[in-house]
Write a protein that holds these residues in place. Structure first.
Motif: not given
Length: 123
Positions: A72-76, A107-108
């Motif tokens: 993370p961070p990654v988007d959903r 994810i964040h």
């Protein structure tokens, strides 16, 4: 809510999410795959899968069964694709490994989620 039992093989994704996905939890292949398939909807990205052998009780970690995913961070959407890859890895390894440990942070990221960065638990 109870703490995860380090000497128990969990058989459902429900248990993983109810116990806040402790990285100490050992999951059978079906539960591990289900966790991966549901993780993004729960706001989690599968960052690592470690496979091993369950000895009832006891987990023998295997160095030949480690999958590293996105950090993370990654988007959903990216988390979902990453987590599908993790599920596929587990499906491929399930004949040789009977238990899996999943590390699935928010994810964040832990800081953005307001969680301690030194905690061994996944939310």
């Amino acid at each position: 809510m109870h703490a995860a039992d380090r000497n128990h093989l969990y058989e459902t994704a429900r248990e993983f999410f109810e116990l806040r996905g402790s990285a100490f939890m050992k999951l059978n292949a079906n539960a591990a795959i289900e966790v991966c398939l549901r993780a993004a909807a729960q706001g989690l990205v599968v960052a690592r899968v470690e496979g091993g052998i369950w000895h009832a009780p006891g987990f023998e970690a295997r160095g030949d069964c480690i999958w590293d995913g996105a950090d993370p961070p990654v988007d959903r959407a990216a988390a979902h694709l990453n987590n599908l890859d993790a599920a596929e890895f587990i499906a491929e390894e399930r004949q040789r490994h009977s238990a899996f440990v999943i590390t699935a942070p928010p994810i964040h990221g832990r800081i953005a989620a307001g969680l301690p960065t030194d905690s061994p638990r996944n939310p």
